[in-house]
Design a protein around this motif. Structure first.
Motif, PDB file in Angstrom:
ATOM      1  N   PHE A 109      78.886  27.642   7.323  1.00  9.25           N
ATOM      2  CA  PHE A 109      79.306  29.013   7.066  1.00  9.25           C
ATOM      3  C   PHE A 109      80.604  29.398   7.763  1.00  9.25           C
ATOM      4  N   VAL A 110      81.090  28.559   8.682  1.00  8.07           N
ATOM      5  CA  VAL A 110      82.353  28.838   9.371  1.00  8.07           C
ATOM      6  C   VAL A 110      83.238  27.604   9.294  1.00  8.07           C
ATOM      7  N   GLU A 111      84.540  27.815   9.431  1.00  2.70           N
ATOM      8  CA  GLU A 111      85.474  26.700   9.398  1.00  2.70           C
ATOM      9  C   GLU A 111      85.398  25.909  10.702  1.00  2.70           C
ATOM     10  N   SER A 112      85.774  24.636  10.625  1.00  2.00           N
ATOM     11  CA  SER A 112      85.679  23.769  11.798  1.00  2.00           C
ATOM     12  C   SER A 112      86.591  24.252  12.928  1.00  2.00           C
ATOM     13  N   GLY A 113      87.723  24.868  12.568  1.00  2.00           N
ATOM     14  CA  GLY A 113      88.623  25.383  13.589  1.00  2.00           C
ATOM     15  C   GLY A 113      87.975  26.474  14.422  1.00  2.00           C
ATOM     16  N   LEU A 114      87.256  27.380  13.748  1.00  2.59           N
ATOM     17  CA  LEU A 114      86.553  28.441  14.461  1.00  2.59           C
ATOM     18  C   LEU A 114      85.435  27.856  15.322  1.00  2.59           C
ATOM     19  N   ALA A 115      84.759  26.837  14.816  1.00  4.42           N
ATOM     20  CA  ALA A 115      83.724  26.167  15.606  1.00  4.42           C
ATOM     21  C   ALA A 115      84.328  25.561  16.874  1.00  4.42           C
ATOM     22  N   GLY A 116      85.539  25.017  16.750  1.00  4.91           N
ATOM     23  CA  GLY A 116      86.214  24.460  17.918  1.00  4.91           C
ATOM     24  C   GLY A 116      86.549  25.509  18.950  1.00  4.91           C
ATOM     25  N   VAL A 117      86.936  26.701  18.492  1.00  5.58           N
ATOM     26  CA  VAL A 117      87.222  27.801  19.415  1.00  5.58           C
ATOM     27  C   VAL A 117      85.950  28.199  20.164  1.00  5.58           C
ATOM     28  N   TYR A 118      84.838  28.289  19.447  1.00  4.17           N
ATOM     29  CA  TYR A 118      83.583  28.648  20.107  1.00  4.17           C
ATOM     30  C   TYR A 118      83.156  27.577  21.105  1.00  4.17           C
ATOM     31  N   MET A 119      83.472  26.328  20.809  1.00  3.93           N
ATOM     32  CA  MET A 119      83.123  25.244  21.740  1.00  3.93           C
ATOM     33  C   MET A 119      83.815  25.452  23.082  1.00  3.93           C
ATOM     34  N   ALA A 120      84.950  26.133  23.076  1.00  3.09           N
ATOM     35  CA  ALA A 120      85.681  26.385  24.314  1.00  3.09           C
ATOM     36  C   ALA A 120      84.954  27.373  25.222  1.00  3.09           C
ATOM     37  N   PRO A 159      95.984  30.177  15.012  1.00  4.25           N
ATOM     38  CA  PRO A 159      95.595  31.584  14.839  1.00  4.25           C
ATOM     39  C   PRO A 159      94.662  31.822  13.663  1.00  4.25           C
ATOM     40  N   ASP A 160      94.741  30.968  12.647  1.00  3.10           N
ATOM     41  CA  ASP A 160      93.866  31.154  11.484  1.00  3.10           C
ATOM     42  C   ASP A 160      92.396  31.010  11.869  1.00  3.10           C
ATOM     43  N   ALA A 161      92.128  30.131  12.832  1.00  3.55           N
ATOM     44  CA  ALA A 161      90.742  29.937  13.270  1.00  3.55           C
ATOM     45  C   ALA A 161      90.204  31.197  13.923  1.00  3.55           C
ATOM     46  N   VAL A 162      91.040  31.853  14.724  1.00  7.56           N
ATOM     47  CA  VAL A 162      90.615  33.090  15.382  1.00  7.56           C
ATOM     48  C   VAL A 162      90.438  34.204  14.357  1.00  7.56           C
ATOM     49  N   LYS A 163      91.354  34.293  13.392  1.00  9.65           N
ATOM     50  CA  LYS A 163      91.232  35.309  12.345  1.00  9.65           C
ATOM     51  C   LYS A 163      89.963  35.111  11.514  1.00  9.65           C
ATOM     52  N   GLY A 164      89.542  33.855  11.396  1.00 10.34           N
ATOM     53  CA  GLY A 164      88.347  33.568  10.614  1.00 10.34           C
ATOM     54  C   GLY A 164      87.091  34.205  11.173  1.00 10.34           C
TER      55      GLY A 164
END
Length: 341
Positions: A109-120, A159-164
């Protein structure tokens, strides 16, 4: 008498070497997972890597002449689960089983980039939990370093990951936060666990996690006719290195240098994963990768002063924390009736 938790000593050159190995093995998992899930369901990949890891680490433990403690201990006419096994169950469930399933579910349900941000968020959770529950200091220098590392990951993902985050499923995002919290909790639990040798602890933890992963397979369409040799090989690689050997290394590092220091691997691992993606899948390296590398390494440098110590204090002793000492020194394990927590 309650077991005293001592603040971990400054990281030595040996600890930095352990951290580098953890990053190398952990970063390779992203490439291997991508290959594995191409023809296998995520549940099979998760359970498969856990079983491979459990078998490999058990063999390493037995080859070293060690064994797992008895699962049950007699208490009068009844039996109860041994205290050390409760710790291994808690770490196995929080650090392996639940996150291994939450992340694949959430990434639908979320992009991998956003998942990477949450991993941080995992290092941030770890530092906070280690401060409150494992006696690790939370200095201003460490806070600045972890903040730099977090922003470095955001630069890496873009930035696209954060906007997601504004348009993605809220439940999936809460699941990712929960998974990172569980990773952090498992690190702190490993730090607080009784002085069990790292290979023994890792073996018990992985066996528990592998058994817990089995029930999900009964509710999964396996599609065995679609499995490729590359996917099967990837599961073996995931089990041996990122899950098995890393399980031992992580426990050793947490007990030597602390959960907070080990958590820095979650800032550096994405960089290695991106580099491997470029090497294996010829993915293009954007210039922001190098900026992210600079910011993250700056965060690591700021948080650690001095960069590494030549030796540990002589009075540091062998506590629940010293993983390397636990590997080298003889240890007598007392029964639960002899040990009070």
């Amino acid at each position: 008498m309650a077991r005293k938790h001592i603040t971990p000593a400054e990281a030595t050159l040996y600890d930095w070497s352990l951290l580098a190995l953890i990053v190398a093995f952990g970063g390779s998992s992203f490439v291997m997972i991508r290959t594995a899930v191409a023809t296998m369901p995520p549940a099979v990949v998760a359970a498969g890597r856990l079983w491979v890891a459990a078998i490999v680490v058990y063999i390493l433990m037995r080859a070293a002449g060690r064994r797992l403690p008895p699962f049950f201990i007699r208490n009068g006419r009844t039996f109860r689960i041994r205290r050390s096994w409760w710790w291994m169950i808690a770490v196995g469930a929080s650090g392996n089983v639940l996150p291994f399933y939450i992340f694949p579910w959430a990434q639908q349900f979320v992009e991998s980039g956003l998942a990477g941000v949450y991993m941080a968020f995992m290092p941030i959770w770890t530092v906070a939990l280690a401060y409150f529950f494992a006696g690790e200091k939370l200095s201003r220098r460490k806070m600045v370093g972890f903040t730099l590392g977090f922003f470095g990951v955001i630069v890496l993902m873009g930035p696209d990951a954060v906007k997601g985050a504004l348009s993605s499923d809220l439940r999936a995002q809460m699941g990712l936060l929960l998974a990172t919290f569980l990773y952090a909790a498992s690190a702190v639990l490993s730090r607080r666990a009784p002085p069990i040798r790292p290979r023994v602890f890792a073996s018990g933890m992985l066996i528990v996690a592998a058994v817990m992963a089995v029930p999900t397979l009964f509710f999964t369409d396996l599609h065995r006719e679609e499995w490729s040799l590359a996917s099967i090989a990837s599961i073996f690689f995931l089990g041996v290195f990122p899950t098995g050997l890393n399980g031992i290394l992580i426990i050793m590092l947490i007990r030597r240098a602390g959960a907070g220091f080990m958590a820095f691997s979650n800032y550096i691992t994405p960089l290695w994963a991106v580099a491997l993606g470029a090497l294996v899948y010829h993915e293009r390296l954007h210039w922001t990768v190098f900026i992210a590398l600079t910011v993250i390494l700056a965060g690591v440098a700021v948080s650690q002063r001095p960069p590494f110590s030549k030796k540990r204090p002589e009075n540091s002793g062998i506590i629940a924390g010293d993983g390397m000492a636990g590997e080298l020194e003889p240890m007598i394990e007392k029964s639960d009736s002899q040990t009070k927590s």
